[in-house]
Design an enzyme around this catalytic site. Structure first.
Site, mmCIF file in Angstrom:
data_model
loop_
_atom_site.group_PDB
_atom_site.id
_atom_site.type_symbol
_atom_site.label_atom_id
_atom_site.label_comp_id
_atom_site.label_asym_id
_atom_site.label_seq_id
_atom_site.Cartn_x
_atom_site.Cartn_y
_atom_site.Cartn_z
ATOM 1 N N LEU A 130 0.818 -1.212 0.000
ATOM 2 C CA LEU A 130 0.000 0.000 0.000
ATOM 3 C C LEU A 130 0.854 1.265 0.000
ATOM 4 O O LEU A 130 0.674 2.148 -0.848
ATOM 5 C CB LEU A 130 -0.930 -0.007 1.211
ATOM 6 C CG LEU A 130 -1.790 1.241 1.389
ATOM 7 C CD1 LEU A 130 -2.760 1.400 0.228
ATOM 8 C CD2 LEU A 130 -2.539 1.201 2.716
ATOM 9 N N ALA A 131 1.761 1.387 0.946
ATOM 10 C CA ALA A 131 2.585 2.600 1.024
ATOM 11 C C ALA A 131 3.453 2.751 -0.223
ATOM 12 O O ALA A 131 3.671 3.871 -0.702
ATOM 13 C CB ALA A 131 3.459 2.572 2.275
ATOM 14 N N ASP A 132 3.947 1.632 -0.742
ATOM 15 C CA ASP A 132 4.730 1.694 -1.985
ATOM 16 C C ASP A 132 3.883 2.224 -3.132
ATOM 17 O O ASP A 132 4.336 3.046 -3.935
ATOM 18 C CB ASP A 132 5.258 0.302 -2.344
ATOM 19 C CG ASP A 132 6.440 -0.112 -1.497
ATOM 20 O OD1 ASP A 132 7.406 0.664 -1.414
ATOM 21 O OD2 ASP A 132 6.405 -1.205 -0.922
ATOM 22 N N GLY A 133 2.640 1.728 -3.239
ATOM 23 C CA GLY A 133 1.772 2.179 -4.316
ATOM 24 C C GLY A 133 1.429 3.649 -4.204
ATOM 25 O O GLY A 133 1.418 4.377 -5.210
ATOM 26 N N ALA A 171 4.406 5.564 -5.213
ATOM 27 C CA ALA A 171 4.588 5.514 -6.661
ATOM 28 C C ALA A 171 3.726 6.563 -7.353
ATOM 29 O O ALA A 171 4.181 7.267 -8.269
ATOM 30 C CB ALA A 171 4.252 4.122 -7.191
#
Length: 408
Positions: free
Chosen positions: A179-182, A185
């Site tokens: 989630l945090a990566d998305g 991004a």
């Protein structure tokens, strides 16, 4: 500069909004590579640079079919793949030659790594003053944690997201996906577009310092201000909300789950009238979402009992007739069969040179004049090394020599 032609399969429309933008993706795993994917989906020529002997670890995440990683087919789509060992002088020289003809570089090495290789922002801007350099790290380029290893899971913990997620009497809960990566991004792709607009105004590029721990904070709402002004610390409430009620998931008489939300006052009134409790609508406490949330037990009990006594189809039909907000709770099978997703083209079938026809998520949004497209799926490791390096004047003989030395 013109985007080079990629593989022919799945070719999209010739006019894309980011035609002419070249992106060097030297990042790994998720936040940086996904930001580059978003740019490639709308026409940018994305060149994915990987180590010759250590491919992006994302190629090994998740399920595989016949030895072919499936997540990479989406994460690596619309990218040409090149192998270069950036830690060697010859590899650094190749990257600088690519930088000279690029608009954007996305990287996520620990702070100081590129500088150690002679590839820090000063060297990159010497090769191309207009370059936008997106540096995506867990904690940012400065500060006491900057040199620590970190991933999106730590951002979900540090941001307060995990502390809010889960049942009130249960532990903090991390999401089962990046989630945090998305979120980072999406923020990185946005930051790159802002910086590119800046290049048009100033004539020179700049550095984007993206810390994965930050963008997720904005999506958590006004918690920082509420604590600063009122000393409030939001508790875990499971599927309930502190801002409105009823808001939960409920099991139908068919044994399936549906989600109900009443973020607006009018929807809340419609729901309670539908489930046979019009009396609560006239209660003083029903007038605001926050005060309704304080009576969530009573509201949930009424909604849950009404839903449990009916089949899923009947529940959804009745809510739609009442113009109240409801959705079935899907797994991936529900997503693929849902007529709304089908109508807006959320899932596309594309051809892959290893697996044949396969389905994946479409581009993020629809533009009426210059739409994005999945031009091709994730490519094999280093599949385009010869053609990309050849385009900057590296001879076949030189490429063979560099390959023998393990540089490419």
């Amino acid at each position: 500069m013109s985007a080079a032609e990629g593989p022919a399969q799945g070719a999209g429309p010739s006019a894309a909004p980011l035609d002419g933008i070249r992106v060097l993706d030297v990042s790994t795993l998720f936040a940086g590579p996904l930001a580059a994917t978003f740019l490639g989906d709308f026409g940018a020529d994305v060149i994915k640079v990987e180590h010759p002997r250590k491919p992006d670890a994302a190629r090994g995440h998740g399920p595989a079919k016949d030895g072919v990683n499936l997540w990479w087919k989406t994460l690596g789509r619309n990218k040409r793949t090149v192998t270069i060992d950036l830690g060697t002088p010859a590899g650094a020289e190749l990257l600088l030659a690519l930088v000279a003809e690029a608009d954007v570089l996305v990287e996520n090495f620990r702070p100081g790594t590129l500088e150690r290789w002679g590839l820090g922002p000063e060297a990159l801007h010497a090769a191309n003053p207009r370059l936008v350099i997106a540096r995506v790290t867990a904690f940012g380029q400065v500060g006491p944690y900057s040199s620590r290893p970190g991933f999106g899971s730590l951002a979900e913990a540090m941001s307060g997201f995990a502390a809010l997620t889960g049942e009130p009497d249960g532990p903090p809960t991390l999401p089962p996906f990046g989630l945090a990566d998305g979120i980072a991004a999406l923020a990185t792709a946005y930051a790159v577009m802002v910086a590119l607009r800046g290049v048009e105004s100033t004539g020179h590029g700049q550095v984007v310092d993206m810390a994965i721990i930050e963008p997720i904070l904005m999506l958590l709402g006004g918690q920082i201000t509420a604590y600063d002004q009122l000393g409030l610390v939001q508790p875990r409430t499971g599927n309930r909300s502190v801002n409105n009620a009823p808001r939960n998931v409920y099991r139908t008489g068919s044994g399936e789950w549906v989600a109900v939300s009443t973020s607006s006052q009018s929807i809340a009134e419609r729901v309670m009238r539908l489930v046979g409790r019009p009396d609560v609508v006239d209660e003083p406490w029903f007038a605001t979402g926050h005060s309704r949330a304080e009576h969530a037990d009573e509201l949930d009990s009424a909604v849950a009992a009404w839903i449990a006594a009916r089949s899923t189809d009947e529940v959804v039909d009745e809510f739609e007739r009442a113009q109240a907000a409801i959705s079935r709770v899907y797994d991936v099978r529900g997503v693929l069969s849902d007529p709304q997703y089908q109508a807006i083209g959320t899932v596309q079938t594309v051809e892959d040179d290893e697996l044949g026809a396969l389905k994946m998520q479409n581009v993020l949004f629809r533009l009426s004049e210059t739409p994005g497209a999945i031009r091709w799926t994730g490519r094999r490791h280093g599949a385009d090394t010869e053609s990309v390096l050849g385009s900057i004047g590296v001879s076949p003989e030189r490429i063979a020599e560099l390959r023998e030395r393990g540089v490419v």
